[in-house]
Motif scaffolding. Structure first.
Motif, PDB file in Angstrom:
ATOM      1  N   TYR A 295       0.905  -0.971   0.167  1.00 21.75           N
ATOM      2  CA  TYR A 295       0.004   0.112   0.055  1.00 21.75           C
ATOM      3  C   TYR A 295       1.036   1.059  -0.170  1.00 21.75           C
ATOM      4  CZ  TYR A 295      -3.383   3.705   1.363  1.00 21.75           C
ATOM      5  OH  TYR A 295      -4.198   4.518   1.265  1.00 21.75           O
ATOM      6  N   ARG A 296       0.870   1.871  -1.006  1.00 23.98           N
ATOM      7  CA  ARG A 296       1.661   3.123  -1.198  1.00 23.98           C
ATOM      8  C   ARG A 296       3.219   2.747  -0.991  1.00 23.98           C
ATOM      9  NH1 ARG A 296      -1.281   8.560   1.133  1.00 23.98           N
ATOM     10  NH2 ARG A 296      -3.348   8.035   0.271  1.00 23.98           N
ATOM     11  N   GLY A 297       3.495   1.615  -1.403  1.00 18.16           N
ATOM     12  CA  GLY A 297       4.879   1.022  -1.417  1.00 18.16           C
ATOM     13  C   GLY A 297       5.325   0.578   0.099  1.00 18.16           C
ATOM     14  N   HIS A 298       4.457   0.232   0.925  1.00 20.23           N
ATOM     15  CA  HIS A 298       4.711  -0.113   2.113  1.00 20.23           C
ATOM     16  C   HIS A 298       3.898  -1.424   2.473  1.00 20.23           C
ATOM     17  CE1 HIS A 298       6.879   3.488   3.223  1.00 20.23           C
ATOM     18  NE2 HIS A 298       5.893   4.112   2.897  1.00 20.23           N
ATOM     19  N   ASP A 299       4.199  -2.255   3.481  1.00 22.50           N
ATOM     20  CA  ASP A 299       3.395  -3.603   3.534  1.00 22.50           C
ATOM     21  C   ASP A 299       1.991  -2.865   4.329  1.00 22.50           C
ATOM     22  OD1 ASP A 299       2.472  -5.327   5.801  1.00 22.50           O
ATOM     23  OD2 ASP A 299       4.480  -6.568   5.103  1.00 22.50           O
ATOM     24  N   ARG A 300       1.298  -3.767   3.823  1.00 24.11           N
ATOM     25  CA  ARG A 300      -0.117  -3.398   3.696  1.00 24.11           C
ATOM     26  C   ARG A 300      -0.761  -3.709   5.214  1.00 24.11           C
ATOM     27  NH1 ARG A 300      -4.566  -2.267   0.656  1.00 24.11           N
ATOM     28  NH2 ARG A 300      -3.339  -2.385  -1.304  1.00 24.11           N
ATOM     29  N   ASP A 301      -0.392  -4.781   5.650  1.00 23.18           N
ATOM     30  CA  ASP A 301      -0.671  -5.249   6.976  1.00 23.18           C
ATOM     31  C   ASP A 301      -0.250  -4.079   7.897  1.00 23.18           C
ATOM     32  OD1 ASP A 301      -2.112  -7.188   6.050  1.00 23.18           O
ATOM     33  OD2 ASP A 301      -0.736  -8.850   6.313  1.00 23.18           O
ATOM     34  N   ILE A 302       1.075  -3.667   7.922  1.00 20.09           N
ATOM     35  CA  ILE A 302       1.796  -2.803   8.856  1.00 20.09           C
ATOM     36  C   ILE A 302       1.205  -1.480   8.696  1.00 20.09           C
ATOM     37  CG2 ILE A 302       3.949  -1.577   9.230  1.00 20.09           C
ATOM     38  CD1 ILE A 302       5.702  -3.864   8.631  1.00 20.09           C
ATOM     39  N   CYS A 303       0.833  -1.136   7.758  1.00 21.71           N
ATOM     40  CA  CYS A 303      -0.025   0.174   7.797  1.00 21.71           C
ATOM     41  C   CYS A 303      -1.403   0.094   8.552  1.00 21.71           C
ATOM     42  CB  CYS A 303      -0.271   0.510   6.096  1.00 21.71           C
ATOM     43  SG  CYS A 303       0.928   0.804   4.960  1.00 21.71           S
ATOM     44  N   GLY A 304      -2.047  -1.136   8.110  1.00 24.08           N
ATOM     45  CA  GLY A 304      -3.266  -1.364   9.119  1.00 24.08           C
ATOM     46  C   GLY A 304      -3.019  -1.579  10.669  1.00 24.08           C
ATOM     47  N   MET A 305      -1.914  -2.018  10.927  1.00 26.39           N
ATOM     48  CA  MET A 305      -1.576  -2.072  12.290  1.00 26.39           C
ATOM     49  C   MET A 305      -1.492  -0.670  12.882  1.00 26.39           C
ATOM     50  SD  MET A 305       1.132  -5.300  12.599  1.00 26.39           S
ATOM     51  CE  MET A 305       1.082  -6.481  11.170  1.00 26.39           C
ATOM     52  N   VAL A 306      -0.676   0.203  12.102  1.00 23.33           N
ATOM     53  CA  VAL A 306      -0.539   1.635  12.566  1.00 23.33           C
ATOM     54  C   VAL A 306      -1.743   2.115  12.761  1.00 23.33           C
ATOM     55  CG1 VAL A 306       0.568   3.769  12.135  1.00 23.33           C
ATOM     56  CG2 VAL A 306       1.770   1.565  11.617  1.00 23.33           C
ATOM     57  N   SER A 307      -2.817   2.044  11.632  1.00 24.42           N
ATOM     58  CA  SER A 307      -4.033   2.682  11.635  1.00 24.42           C
ATOM     59  C   SER A 307      -4.850   2.236  12.936  1.00 24.42           C
ATOM     60  CB  SER A 307      -4.632   2.528  10.354  1.00 24.42           C
ATOM     61  OG  SER A 307      -5.892   2.877  10.410  1.00 24.42           O
ATOM     62  N   GLY A 308      -4.890   1.116  13.212  1.00 22.40           N
ATOM     63  CA  GLY A 308      -5.345   0.338  14.383  1.00 22.40           C
ATOM     64  C   GLY A 308      -5.020   0.947  15.565  1.00 22.40           C
ATOM     65  N   ALA A 309      -3.430   1.071  15.788  1.00 18.74           N
ATOM     66  CA  ALA A 309      -2.981   1.656  16.884  1.00 18.74           C
ATOM     67  C   ALA A 309      -3.561   2.812  17.178  1.00 18.74           C
ATOM     68  CB  ALA A 309      -1.419   1.359  16.959  1.00 18.74           C
ATOM     69  N   LEU A 310      -3.897   3.695  16.133  1.00 17.08           N
ATOM     70  CA  LEU A 310      -4.159   5.195  16.265  1.00 17.08           C
ATOM     71  C   LEU A 310      -5.690   5.354  16.738  1.00 17.08           C
ATOM     72  CD1 LEU A 310      -1.984   6.670  13.374  1.00 17.08           C
ATOM     73  CD2 LEU A 310      -1.738   7.143  15.712  1.00 17.08           C
ATOM     74  N   GLY A 311      -6.395   4.138  16.490  1.00 18.12           N
ATOM     75  CA  GLY A 311      -7.846   4.098  16.680  1.00 18.12           C
ATOM     76  C   GLY A 311      -8.767   4.305  15.526  1.00 18.12           C
TER      77      GLY A 311
END
Length: 326
Positions: A295-311
């Motif tokens: 996703y935008r050149g980054h690991d999609r799952d990690i982007c999802g984890m960061v988004s979830g960590a922010l609420g």
């Protein structure tokens, strides 16, 4: 001009009747979704942003202020009663606010308040209003006097905590000792309940685990490790100043967590400690679900984890609201 107070009193009364403090907005949305699906057999046309009631105290304060401004304008238009206000009046007011030079963010706030109080469904496109643009936002983006004030020694513990777990402002004054997640004698995560009653367990950044553990141990020592009292003890008891730019700390946390998770995955290291699983924060839905692992050149799952960590549970939010720190 005295008529504005009569109008304002009526509108404030309507707002008071919408208060749902202490209730879960998330649960209310789920119930509304189920009811709509049952009635229509499809979710086509359902607006997830429309849910009865106002669940946040800050949201209520914001809407009250917006209604007072609107009441004064309405009185100047010759209106003497809230019942005389029409959809056309509301549209005219919003257009005038933009013409006066009010920011798109302020006009959007006013529109949200009006829609909530009057039950309208006014939209910016319909009214020819400008959209909010992230590039126009300067709060939290550049250093200001607030930022220097935020690092005062008086708030060092609170600031470190916000940087460690990316919590929202209200959590600073609400989080309790029992919300901490421990592993091998260190705090590795924090359970948070924020914005609409949504729960999450946010990982503490590796670089802050010892620091947050130190804060927690200090509280335990002051209570002589009495678990009966300790579990319900708030981590911070002083008022968290609104001069502190807490959103900037969330952006900093997002960037640091993103880099930490990417590094750990590249090195084949575990992304969590003990029983805490940061992977559970990745709850992709809708268009965020894709066979493309990037996703935008980054690991999609990690982007999802960061988004979830922010609420959040939307990938776009990671980059639109917090990407300026990455």
């Amino acid at each position: 001009m005295a008529n504005w107070k009569r109008i304002d009193k009526s509108l404030q009364h309507r707002l008071s009747g919408m208060a749902r403090f202490g209730q879960s907005k998330h649960e209310a949305k789920q119930e509304a979704r189920a009811a709509y699906l049952k009635e229509h057999g499809t979710l086509t046309g359902w607006n997830p942003s429309k849910v009865d009631g106002i669940y946040g105290i800050k949201t209520m304060e914001t809407y009250r202020s917006a209604m007072t401004d609107f009441s004064k304008w309405a009185a100047n238009q010759g209106l003497n009663n809230a019942s005389k206000i029409t959809r056309e009046h509301a549209a005219q007011y919003l257009r005038e606010r933009e013409a006066e030079g009010k920011s798109a963010w302020t006009v959007t706030r006013d529109m949200s308040a009006i829609n909530k109080v009057f039950g309208y469904d006014l939209r910016k496109k319909e009214l020819g209003l400008h959209d909010r643009r992230q590039e126009d936002v300067i709060r939290s983006r550049n250093e200001c006097q607030h930022d220097r004030y935020a690092h005062a020694e008086r708030y060092k513990d609170e600031v470190d905590f916000a940087k460690a777990c990316g919590c929202r402002r209200q959590s600073i004054e609400q989080v309790q000792y029992r919300d901490l997640v421990w592993h091998n004698g260190r705090v590795v995560a924090v359970h948070l309940v924020e914005k609409g009653g949504k729960e999450r367990t946010a990982p503490v950044l590796n670089e802050y685990k010892d620091r947050i553990t130190e804060i927690a141990q200090g509280i335990a020592e002051r209570h002589n490790n009495d678990n009966g009292k300790l579990e319900n003890e708030r981590l911070f008891t002083q008022e968290y100043s609104h001069m502190i730019d807490n959103h900037a700390f969330r952006a900093e946390y997002a960037a640091n967590l993103f880099r930490q998770l990417e590094h750990e995955r590249e090195q084949g290291l575990p992304l969590c400690e003990g029983d805490y699983e940061v992977e559970r924060l990745c709850n992709l839905r809708g268009r965020d679900i894709s066979d493309n692992p990037q996703y935008r050149g980054h690991d999609r799952d990690i982007c999802g984890m960061v988004s979830g960590a922010l609420g959040h549970n939307r990938l776009e939010v990671v980059f639109s609201s917090y990407g300026y720190k990455m």
